[in-house]
Scaffold this motif. Structure first.
Motif, PDB file in Angstrom:
ATOM      1  N   ILE A   4       0.837  -1.207   0.000  1.00  0.00           N
ATOM      2  CA  ILE A   4       0.000   0.000   0.000  1.00  0.00           C
ATOM      3  C   ILE A   4       0.868   1.252   0.000  1.00  0.00           C
ATOM      4  N   ILE A   5       1.907   1.260   0.825  1.00  0.00           N
ATOM      5  CA  ILE A   5       2.783   2.430   0.910  1.00  0.00           C
ATOM      6  C   ILE A   5       3.574   2.601  -0.382  1.00  0.00           C
ATOM      7  N   ASP A   6       4.078   1.509  -0.934  1.00  0.00           N
ATOM      8  CA  ASP A   6       4.820   1.598  -2.199  1.00  0.00           C
ATOM      9  C   ASP A   6       3.931   2.160  -3.307  1.00  0.00           C
ATOM     10  N   ALA A   7       2.681   1.716  -3.349  1.00  0.00           N
ATOM     11  CA  ALA A   7       1.754   2.222  -4.363  1.00  0.00           C
ATOM     12  C   ALA A   7       1.467   3.705  -4.143  1.00  0.00           C
ATOM     13  N   THR A   8       1.394   4.124  -2.891  1.00  0.00           N
ATOM     14  CA  THR A   8       1.157   5.529  -2.576  1.00  0.00           C
ATOM     15  C   THR A   8       2.318   6.392  -3.057  1.00  0.00           C
ATOM     16  N   VAL A   9       3.545   5.912  -2.837  1.00  0.00           N
ATOM     17  CA  VAL A   9       4.724   6.638  -3.322  1.00  0.00           C
ATOM     18  C   VAL A   9       4.670   6.769  -4.844  1.00  0.00           C
ATOM     19  N   ARG A  10       4.305   5.688  -5.531  1.00  0.00           N
ATOM     20  CA  ARG A  10       4.209   5.744  -7.002  1.00  0.00           C
ATOM     21  C   ARG A  10       3.101   6.699  -7.437  1.00  0.00           C
ATOM     22  N   ASN A  11       1.988   6.718  -6.706  1.00  0.00           N
ATOM     23  CA  ASN A  11       0.892   7.625  -7.055  1.00  0.00           C
ATOM     24  C   ASN A  11       1.338   9.080  -6.978  1.00  0.00           C
ATOM     25  N   VAL A  12       2.109   9.404  -5.947  1.00  0.00           N
ATOM     26  CA  VAL A  12       2.625  10.770  -5.803  1.00  0.00           C
ATOM     27  C   VAL A  12       3.570  11.096  -6.952  1.00  0.00           C
ATOM     28  N   ALA A  13       4.466  10.154  -7.268  1.00  0.00           N
ATOM     29  CA  ALA A  13       5.415  10.378  -8.375  1.00  0.00           C
ATOM     30  C   ALA A  13       4.675  10.559  -9.694  1.00  0.00           C
ATOM     31  N   ASP A  14       3.641   9.760  -9.928  1.00  0.00           N
ATOM     32  CA  ASP A  14       2.866   9.879 -11.159  1.00  0.00           C
ATOM     33  C   ASP A  14       2.176  11.238 -11.236  1.00  0.00           C
ATOM     34  N   TYR A  15       1.646  11.690 -10.110  1.00  0.00           N
ATOM     35  CA  TYR A  15       0.976  12.997 -10.084  1.00  0.00           C
ATOM     36  C   TYR A  15       1.950  14.112 -10.444  1.00  0.00           C
ATOM     37  N   LEU A  16       3.119  14.088  -9.823  1.00  0.00           N
ATOM     38  CA  LEU A  16       4.081  15.155 -10.054  1.00  0.00           C
ATOM     39  C   LEU A  16       4.613  15.139 -11.486  1.00  0.00           C
TER      40      LEU A  16
END
Length: 330
Positions: free
Chosen positions: A302-314
């Protein structure tokens, strides 16, 4: 950039901080996002929320007014989100289905074999077996309502026990069919199953899918398990059936009015929810506080996916986790 994370459990904090290390600072709060705590997010472009966050229209408007542009929710479900108001939001679309499926079976076996009562007795050095009679699962029928990834994992365990398999879903899962599952109408599944486990999302069509009529169709000695969303069961109707002496056992990891209760310590102040208070008094009922997903494996994913979601947004990238449109590339 500093990211604000709401509803972070003590076990999660070091994992979140480690995952974002070297990329972004993260401020972890143990309070949950709701109308009272939303102003804390003022000035944060990106926030992360937990499963019990209130992301209704009012909260989303407060966040937007404070400058929040992106919300990364650390869960797969999104029944707590007003998608008509949200503009840029991502979730975790997938994490270990085994965490929830295995916990659902933990609840099923705990009520079947009276584990809580037995453990409580032995602490008092009472070693009698009276009232602890369980039953074999082999040869009995498991009814799985919802046969996606988690339902499939639950089905594989049931198959390992040597159970007959009945399934209900909007579409059949070939992997479950290959295990010997027969897909049937929901009414037949309820009537014939010795164990019923719920693995569907909470949608308008599934709210109270286990209501008074469904409960009445179930065997008097059935086991009911819910590790998905509390709103799938009409708890008032369930209490009525339990008061009538029905069901071998009920295992609930979720509760339809859990917001404001679960993940919090209410031991000194008590709760004013009469339905929940009555529910936990039944000796054949186990209620846990939405912890089925809470394993090192699942939380890490879940945390790894959250980090990727932030990177994708930016980066302006769209992924399968995005519930609403992403920003153009920055």
């Amino acid at each position: 950039m500093e990211i604000l994370a709401f509803g972070v459990q003590s076990d999660e904090k070091p994992l979140i901080e480690k995952a974002f290390a070297g990329q972004h600072d993260v401020r972890c709060l143990d309070v949950f996002l709701n109308k009272d705590t939303a102003p804390i997010a003022a000035g944060y472009e990106i926030i992360s929320t937990s499963v019990n966050a209130d992301l209704g229209a009012g909260v989303l408007q407060t966040l937007a007014a404070g400058g929040t542009q992106m919300i990364a929710q650390r869960s797969t479900g999104f029944n707590n989100i007003d998608l008509d108001v949200a503009e840029r939001l991502a979730r975790v679309s997938y994490y270990s289905p085994y965490s929830v499926a295995e916990f659902a079976w933990t609840l099923a076996m705990a009520v079947n074999r009276r584990i809580i009562r037995a453990a409580s007795r032995t602490r008092d050095f009472d070693f009698r077996l009276d009232g602890l009679l369980g039953r074999d699962m082999r040869g009995r029928t498991a009814g799985v309502i919802g046969t996606g990834k988690i339902g499939e994992a639950f089905t594989r365990i049931a198959h390992g026990f040597g159970m007959e398999l009945l399934g209900w879903d909007v579409a059949e899962n070939p992997a479950c069919t290959a295990l010997g599952m027969t897909y049937v109408e929901k009414e037949r599944l309820l009537a014939e199953s010795d164990l019923i486990s719920l693995h569907v999302p909470l949608l308008p069509a599934t709210r109270h899918i286990i209501g008074a009529d469904a409960l009445a169709r179930m065997k008097d000695d059935a086991i009911l398990v819910n590790s998905s969303r509390g709103g799938l069961i009409d708890t008032t109707a369930l209490v009525t059936e339990l008061r009538a002496g029905r069901f071998l056992g009920v295992g609930l990891d979720v509760y339809e009015a859990e917001a404001g209760l679960f993940f919090l310590d209410k031991s000194l102040e008590g709760v004013d929810d009469d339905t929940l208070a009555r529910l936990v008094t039944f000796p054949n009922v186990i209620v846990t506080s939405h912890q089925a997903y809470y394993t090192e494996d699942a939380v890490g994913q879940i945390i790894d996916a959250t980090v990727r979601n932030v990177a994708d947004y930016l980066a302006g990238r769209r992924s399968d986790n995005v519930l609403v449109p992403a920003l153009p590339a920055r």
